[in-house]
Design an enzyme around this catalytic site. Sequence first.
Site, PDB file in Angstrom:
ATOM      1  CG  ASP A 180      -6.183  -0.731   5.338  1.00  0.00           C
ATOM      2  OD1 ASP A 180      -7.220  -0.319   5.336  1.00  0.00           O
ATOM      3  OD2 ASP A 180      -5.212  -0.096   4.754  1.00  0.00           O
ATOM      4  CG  ASP A 383     -11.781  -0.206   2.972  1.00  0.00           C
ATOM      5  OD1 ASP A 383     -11.557   0.122   3.967  1.00  0.00           O
ATOM      6  OD2 ASP A 383     -12.189   1.092   2.050  1.00  0.00           O
TER       7      ASP A 383
END
Length: 500
Positions: A180, A383
Amino acid sequence: MKVSTLQPLLLLIILSSSCCLSANAGAHAAQGNHHEINQFMVVATSSLKHIPDDAVCSGHKVMPSRNSTAWVPMNRPHGPCSSSSSRATTVDKGVDVDDMLLWDQLRTSNIRTQLSADVGSAGAGVPIIARTTKVSNQDYMPASQAAVGQNSGTSKSIQKSDQTATGEHHATASQTVVVDTSSDIPWVQCLPCPIPQCHLQKDPFYDPAKSSTFAPIPCGSPACKELGSSYGNGCSGSTDQCKYTVNYGDGRATSGTYVTDTLTMSPTILVKDFRFGCSHAVRGSFSDQTAGVLALGGGGGSLLEQTAEAYGNAFSYCIPHPSSSGFLSLGGPAEASSKFARTPLFKNKHAPTFYIVHLEAITMAGKRLGVPPATFAGGAVMDSGAVVTQLPPAAYAALRAAFRSAMAAYGPLAAPVRNLDTCYDFTRFPEVKVPKVSLVFAGGATLELDPASIMLDGCLAFAPTPGEESVGFIGNVQQQTYEVLYDVGGGSVGFRPAAC
């Protein structure tokens, strides 16, 4: 001196289920079959399914860059290369794209809120460029594992013996975690971890009692204070241990004790006193039977921050199609300047976790869309967890109109899927002709997308942001097969094509 044995926290690194479920599992196999006609690509319709029935794991395309630092393999959790679930289970239960897109909307909405907090709606539009001291990269050996120090004593079926540069032997075992780039606190489920407060995982739970190098972080310490109000969760009065909590804004959360142990990215590369969350309670699903999250955000406490001095304040990854394998690599490869197309990296001073880049243009079928560069002034977050790319409404409208015109032969449009409003029913077509699409970033770096990065389960894999000034996202569907280099020390993001 007693030599402690090590048992790993991190071995096989995979992406979160929501981001990974968005992948087009057949695209890798189809790449050898489709051919280009002018500015279009002809591809088998079966390859545009997110989980094709005949997908077979083909492994790595290439290894990470020659002089890259420690690296670990990375796979999609629901593809045939995944070790977290069986192929039969994946096919039987299928993937609910609608639910995955709903999760994506919740995630990106939360990030957008953090970026705009305290500075108004235009805060994300004036990012501060990251220019930190760059540390020279060293020569590193490839890594095959990542580990946290822990004495031997777990299941022998997952133990093996490795040897460090000093000749010390360490027993190791694997833990599968989620990557992440938009969070800062790494964590893994730790004993005691009762079900249902914790979730089942494929690897044995990390057991602090079996580690001679494990240590709780005390309250009042600089590391505990660094958690701040965002991640701090008070202290344990009886033991004076620092507590942490992470709320992801999409309904998921973790809490437990903030601790240190030795993280091993390879038999020769160790991160001593690695800080991470020892989770005793989890809310929501992070991925199929994974142990925790490897946080690579730009804020304090992340793996990047903890290894910045040793590894040049950089990392890269290659997000694969489910039918192949990718990788995560710490540090910047020595040949980065010649192998990667670069675009400036920006950061918002109020939310340094997030990596922001700027688009300048979009091309389709060889023609640049009539969208002024100023349209993209709000920036876009790179992301690993965002699914589809989100564009300012004006840019999305231009892309959608051009795409619908190019795909007119496959009309009428099918029903929308969540926020994807340009969808097609391809059941009558054994193959389809998809227009080429490229994303052009500031500085000229260009992502040339393959069909699986343009369409998701029969839909155009792009969506509009809530407003023209809202920060956008570069989703992992569009990042597939590129090695994406986050060179924070050098203030840029780089792209190397056909890396996995």
